[in-house]
Design a protein around this motif. Sequence first.
Motif, PDB file in Angstrom:
ATOM      1  N   VAL A   1       1.379  -1.300  -0.305  1.00  0.00           N
ATOM      2  CA  VAL A   1      -0.480  -0.335  -0.253  1.00  0.00           C
ATOM      3  C   VAL A   1       0.750   1.367   0.007  1.00  0.00           C
TER       4      VAL A   1
ATOM      5  N   THR B   1       1.404   5.258  -0.553  1.00  0.00           N
ATOM      6  CA  THR B   1       0.709   6.491  -0.670  1.00  0.00           C
ATOM      7  C   THR B   1       0.878   7.565  -1.214  1.00  0.00           C
TER       8      THR B   1
ATOM      9  N   VAL C   1      -2.792   0.157  -3.492  1.00  0.00           N
ATOM     10  CA  VAL C   1      -3.093  -1.251  -3.071  1.00  0.00           C
ATOM     11  C   VAL C   1      -2.523  -2.295  -4.336  1.00  0.00           C
TER      12      VAL C   1
ATOM     13  N   PHE D   1      -4.877  -0.270   6.146  1.00  0.00           N
ATOM     14  CA  PHE D   1      -5.738   0.969   6.427  1.00  0.00           C
ATOM     15  C   PHE D   1      -6.328   1.240   7.575  1.00  0.00           C
TER      16      PHE D   1
ATOM     17  N   LEU E   1      -8.959   4.394  -2.767  1.00  0.00           N
ATOM     18  CA  LEU E   1      -7.634   3.945  -2.655  1.00  0.00           C
ATOM     19  C   LEU E   1      -7.692   3.710  -3.751  1.00  0.00           C
TER      20      LEU E   1
ATOM     21  N   LEU F   1     -12.189  -3.815   2.827  1.00  0.00           N
ATOM     22  CA  LEU F   1     -12.782  -2.575   1.632  1.00  0.00           C
ATOM     23  C   LEU F   1     -14.030  -2.021   2.660  1.00  0.00           C
TER      24      LEU F   1
ATOM     25  N   ALA G   1     -12.448  -0.489   6.078  1.00  0.00           N
ATOM     26  CA  ALA G   1     -12.191   0.555   5.892  1.00  0.00           C
ATOM     27  C   ALA G   1     -13.028   2.139   5.542  1.00  0.00           C
TER      28      ALA G   1
ATOM     29  N   LEU H   1     -13.540   8.210   1.776  1.00  0.00           N
ATOM     30  CA  LEU H   1     -12.636   7.093   1.539  1.00  0.00           C
ATOM     31  C   LEU H   1     -13.489   6.427   0.653  1.00  0.00           C
TER      32      LEU H   1
END
Length: 115
Positions: free
Chosen positions: A6, A8, A19, A35, A48, A64, A67, A78
Amino acid sequence: MADLSVETIAVGRCLIARVSGEMDYVTKPWFHRQFKELIARGGRFIVLDLSGVSFCDSAGLNVLLGAWKQANASGAVLVLACVPEPLGRILEMTGANQLLRVYDTVAEAEAVFGG
């Protein structure tokens, strides 16, 4: 699990997280931690980028959704971008696409949130 990542980058008001790897019952704890840390950074808009996800089953979908729920609870937004076609079908079949906003590209998501 060596191919999991992951990565960023902050772009404007967005925190973009690329991801990669398989999201399944084996990798669920790892992605959950990643996450959780991502959301704890306090970014207001989190995108994401799932273009690097090679597989996602119900456990991955659960991560998911978790998160998304955690982000909402912390006041963040998100969203998903670059969702692979098989995962897109799962989102549709389960109705998760009603909760998780999906954008075709990261740039499209950034534009919505002032990236």
